[in-house]
Design an enzyme around this catalytic site. Structure first.
Site, PDB file in Angstrom:
ATOM      1  N   LYS A   1       4.127   1.816  -5.124  1.00 56.39           N
ATOM      2  CA  LYS A   1       5.603   1.889  -5.010  1.00 56.39           C
ATOM      3  C   LYS A   1       6.284   1.084  -6.103  1.00 56.39           C
ATOM      4  O   LYS A   1       7.222   1.537  -6.733  1.00 56.39           O
ATOM      5  CB  LYS A   1       6.088   1.312  -3.662  1.00 56.39           C
ATOM      6  CG  LYS A   1       5.831   2.160  -2.466  1.00 56.39           C
ATOM      7  CD  LYS A   1       6.567   1.610  -1.238  1.00 56.39           C
ATOM      8  CE  LYS A   1       6.253   0.162  -0.921  1.00 56.39           C
ATOM      9  NZ  LYS A   1       4.882  -0.093  -0.477  1.00 56.39           N
TER      10      LYS A   1
ATOM     11  N   ARG B   1      11.791  -1.378   5.985  1.00 57.20           N
ATOM     12  CA  ARG B   1      10.417  -1.380   6.482  1.00 57.20           C
ATOM     13  C   ARG B   1      10.372  -1.328   8.007  1.00 57.20           C
ATOM     14  O   ARG B   1       9.286  -1.276   8.566  1.00 57.20           O
ATOM     15  CB  ARG B   1       9.734  -2.679   6.049  1.00 57.20           C
ATOM     16  CG  ARG B   1       8.723  -2.544   4.900  1.00 57.20           C
ATOM     17  CD  ARG B   1       8.252  -3.931   4.583  1.00 57.20           C
ATOM     18  NE  ARG B   1       7.055  -4.094   3.856  1.00 57.20           N
ATOM     19  CZ  ARG B   1       6.970  -4.281   2.543  1.00 57.20           C
ATOM     20  NH1 ARG B   1       8.034  -4.192   1.783  1.00 57.20           N
ATOM     21  NH2 ARG B   1       5.813  -4.541   1.989  1.00 57.20           N
TER      22      ARG B   1
ATOM     23  N   ARG C   1      -5.217  -6.126  -8.426  1.00 60.21           N
ATOM     24  CA  ARG C   1      -3.843  -6.130  -8.956  1.00 60.21           C
ATOM     25  C   ARG C   1      -3.457  -7.491  -9.537  1.00 60.21           C
ATOM     26  O   ARG C   1      -3.756  -8.527  -8.962  1.00 60.21           O
ATOM     27  CB  ARG C   1      -2.889  -5.769  -7.823  1.00 60.21           C
ATOM     28  CG  ARG C   1      -1.421  -5.921  -8.173  1.00 60.21           C
ATOM     29  CD  ARG C   1      -0.556  -5.047  -7.333  1.00 60.21           C
ATOM     30  NE  ARG C   1      -0.422  -5.491  -5.960  1.00 60.21           N
ATOM     31  CZ  ARG C   1       0.308  -4.837  -5.057  1.00 60.21           C
ATOM     32  NH1 ARG C   1       0.936  -3.724  -5.393  1.00 60.21           N
ATOM     33  NH2 ARG C   1       0.407  -5.282  -3.831  1.00 60.21           N
TER      34      ARG C   1
ATOM     35  N   ARG D   1      -1.399 -12.091  -6.586  1.00 59.02           N
ATOM     36  CA  ARG D   1      -0.569 -12.475  -5.438  1.00 59.02           C
ATOM     37  C   ARG D   1      -1.447 -13.003  -4.309  1.00 59.02           C
ATOM     38  O   ARG D   1      -2.491 -12.433  -4.024  1.00 59.02           O
ATOM     39  CB  ARG D   1       0.211 -11.252  -4.941  1.00 59.02           C
ATOM     40  CG  ARG D   1       1.429 -10.939  -5.766  1.00 59.02           C
ATOM     41  CD  ARG D   1       2.041  -9.618  -5.415  1.00 59.02           C
ATOM     42  NE  ARG D   1       2.193  -9.354  -3.992  1.00 59.02           N
ATOM     43  CZ  ARG D   1       2.745  -8.240  -3.491  1.00 59.02           C
ATOM     44  NH1 ARG D   1       3.208  -7.313  -4.319  1.00 59.02           N
ATOM     45  NH2 ARG D   1       2.855  -8.052  -2.206  1.00 59.02           N
TER      46      ARG D   1
ATOM     47  N   ARG E   1      -1.546  -6.533   6.296  1.00 60.49           N
ATOM     48  CA  ARG E   1      -0.345  -5.835   5.789  1.00 60.49           C
ATOM     49  C   ARG E   1      -0.408  -4.341   6.100  1.00 60.49           C
ATOM     50  O   ARG E   1       0.602  -3.732   6.435  1.00 60.49           O
ATOM     51  CB  ARG E   1      -0.191  -6.076   4.278  1.00 60.49           C
ATOM     52  CG  ARG E   1       0.270  -7.500   3.967  1.00 60.49           C
ATOM     53  CD  ARG E   1       0.064  -7.858   2.513  1.00 60.49           C
ATOM     54  NE  ARG E   1       0.830  -7.030   1.614  1.00 60.49           N
ATOM     55  CZ  ARG E   1       0.529  -6.857   0.329  1.00 60.49           C
ATOM     56  NH1 ARG E   1      -0.504  -7.457  -0.193  1.00 60.49           N
ATOM     57  NH2 ARG E   1       1.290  -6.103  -0.424  1.00 60.49           N
TER      58      ARG E   1
HETATM   59  P1  AMP Z   1       5.825  -6.185  -1.195  1.00 59.15           P
HETATM   60  O1  AMP Z   1       6.003  -6.837  -2.502  1.00 59.15           O
HETATM   61  O2  AMP Z   1       6.773  -5.059  -0.955  1.00 59.15           O
HETATM   62  O3  AMP Z   1       4.389  -5.790  -0.926  1.00 59.15           O
HETATM   63  O4  AMP Z   1       6.199  -7.281  -0.069  1.00 59.15           O
HETATM   64  C1  AMP Z   1       5.470  -8.474   0.043  1.00 59.15           C
HETATM   65  C2  AMP Z   1       5.795  -9.146   1.367  1.00 59.15           C
HETATM   66  O5  AMP Z   1       7.184  -9.492   1.426  1.00 59.15           O
HETATM   67  C3  AMP Z   1       5.550  -8.326   2.623  1.00 59.15           C
HETATM   68  O6  AMP Z   1       4.203  -8.359   3.059  1.00 59.15           O
HETATM   69  C4  AMP Z   1       6.488  -9.003   3.616  1.00 59.15           C
HETATM   70  O7  AMP Z   1       5.961 -10.231   4.073  1.00 59.15           O
HETATM   71  C5  AMP Z   1       7.697  -9.331   2.733  1.00 59.15           C
HETATM   72  N1  AMP Z   1       8.651  -8.204   2.722  1.00 59.15           N
HETATM   73  C6  AMP Z   1       8.958  -7.401   1.674  1.00 59.15           C
HETATM   74  N2  AMP Z   1       9.880  -6.493   2.022  1.00 59.15           N
HETATM   75  C7  AMP Z   1      10.165  -6.703   3.318  1.00 59.15           C
HETATM   76  C8  AMP Z   1      11.033  -6.080   4.259  1.00 59.15           C
HETATM   77  N3  AMP Z   1      11.780  -5.022   3.935  1.00 59.15           N
HETATM   78  N4  AMP Z   1      11.069  -6.591   5.526  1.00 59.15           N
HETATM   79  C9  AMP Z   1      10.328  -7.657   5.872  1.00 59.15           C
HETATM   80  N5  AMP Z   1       9.481  -8.279   5.047  1.00 59.15           N
HETATM   81  C10 AMP Z   1       9.382  -7.813   3.776  1.00 59.15           C
END
Ligand code: AMP
Length: 216
Positions: free
Chosen positions: A15, A90, A129, A162, A173
Site C-alpha cells: 500500500k 482501518r 522491508r 521497522r 498485525r
Molecule cells: P502502517 O505503517 O500502515 O503499517 O501502520 C503501522 C502501525 O501504525 C499499525 O500497526 C498501527 O499500530 C498504527 N496505525 C496506522 N494506521 C492506523 C489506523 N488507521 N488506526 C489505528 N492504528 C493505525
C-alpha cells in the site's frame, strides 16, 4: 471537485509503495497514518509516545486519536484537491468518521482499491522491508534493493527496519487486520467503490493495474 482514494489491504501488501507512486502520478497528497505516527514518534510528541505503545505490539492506535490526527492532516491546504489515504480508515468507526469529515469538505471517498496477497507473501515482504528515516521511502532487500546498501536512493538518508516488521509482530498485525479492517472490504463493496487488485505481482504491474482500474 475533490478526489479521495482509500487504499485497503493487509500489512506488507505494498500500500505504502503504491500510495507514493499514485500520489506523484495524480498530484494528490499522500496521507499515511502509519507515517504520521512514525513522524510523531521521531519528534517525541505525546501522540508519538501513545502511538508507540500500541504499534510495538502490532495493535491499532485508538480510534479517537487516530481520527483527530487524520482530520488535522486532511484540513491542510495540500489536501484541498483530495488525497490518497494509506492505512486509514482501518476500522468501521474510522470509515464513518472519514465520511463525515469529507462531507464537510464537500467530498467523499471516490474509489477503494483493495490490494491483496497470500499471507506467506506478506510475511516475506515485511521481513525484508527497509524504510528511509527521512521520508519513509520503502525498499526490500530482494525485490527492490537500494543502489547502495543501507542508503535511500532518493534522499540519501539511512534505511532502517521497522520494529513492527519483526515476524512475531507482523503475525499480530495480520490478525488485527483480519478482525478489524476486513469488515471495511464488504462496507465499500456494498457501496460499489471496491476495486480488487492482485498485489502478488511486481511493483510496476500493480501500479499499471491500479491506474487502469482508477481510470474507469
Ligand atoms: P502502517 O505503517 O500502515 O503499517 O501502520 C503501522 C502501525 O501504525 C499499525 O500497526 C498501527 O499500530 C498504527 N496505525 C496506522 N494506521 C492506523 C489506523 N488507521 N488506526 C489505528 N492504528 C493505525
Amino acid at each position: 471537485m475533490t478526489t479521495f482514494i482509500v487504499l485497503l489491504g493487509p500489512p506488507g501488501v505494498g500500500k505504502g509503495t503504491q500510495a507514493k507512486i499514485l500520489a506523484e502520478t495524480t498530484n494528490l497528497a499522500h496521507v499515511s497514518s502509519g507515517d504520521l505516527f512514525r513522524e510523531n514518534i521521531k519528534n517525541q510528541t505525546d501522540l508519538g509516545k501513545l502511538a508507540k505503545s500500541y504499534m510495538d505490539k502490532g495493535e491499532l492506535v485508538p480510534d479517537d486519536v487516530t481520527i483527530k490526527m487524520i482530520r488535522d492532516r486532511i484540513s491542510r491546504p495540500d489536501c484541498s484537491l483530495g488525497a490518497i489515504l494509506d492505512g486509514f480508515p482501518r476500522t468501521p468507526a474510522q470509515a464513518e468518521a472519514l465520511e463525515a469529515m469529507l462531507a464537510e469538505f464537500n467530498g467523499q471517498v471516490d474509489a477503494v482499491p483493495y490490494i491483496t496477497a497470500a499471507e506467506s507473501v506478506l510475511v516475506e515482504r515485511t521481513g525484508g522491508r527497509f524504510t528511509c528515516r527521512a521520508n519513509g521511502h520503502i525498499y526490500h532487500q530482494t525485490f527492490n534493493p537500494p543502489k547502495k546498501n543501507g542508503i535511500c536512493d532518493i534522499d540519501g538518508s539511512e534505511l532502517y527496519q521497522r520494529d513492527d516488521d519483526k515476524v512475531e509482530t507482523v503475525t499480530v498485525r495480520i490478525r488485527v487486520y483480519l478482525e478489524q479492517t476486513i469488515p471495511l472490504v464488504e462496507y465499500y463493496r456494498k457501496l460499489g467503490k471496491l476495486i480488487e487488485i492482485n498485489g502478488a505481482q511486481a511493483v510496476e504491474q500493480v501500479t499499471k493495474d491500479l491506474l487502469a482500474a482508477l481510470k474507469k
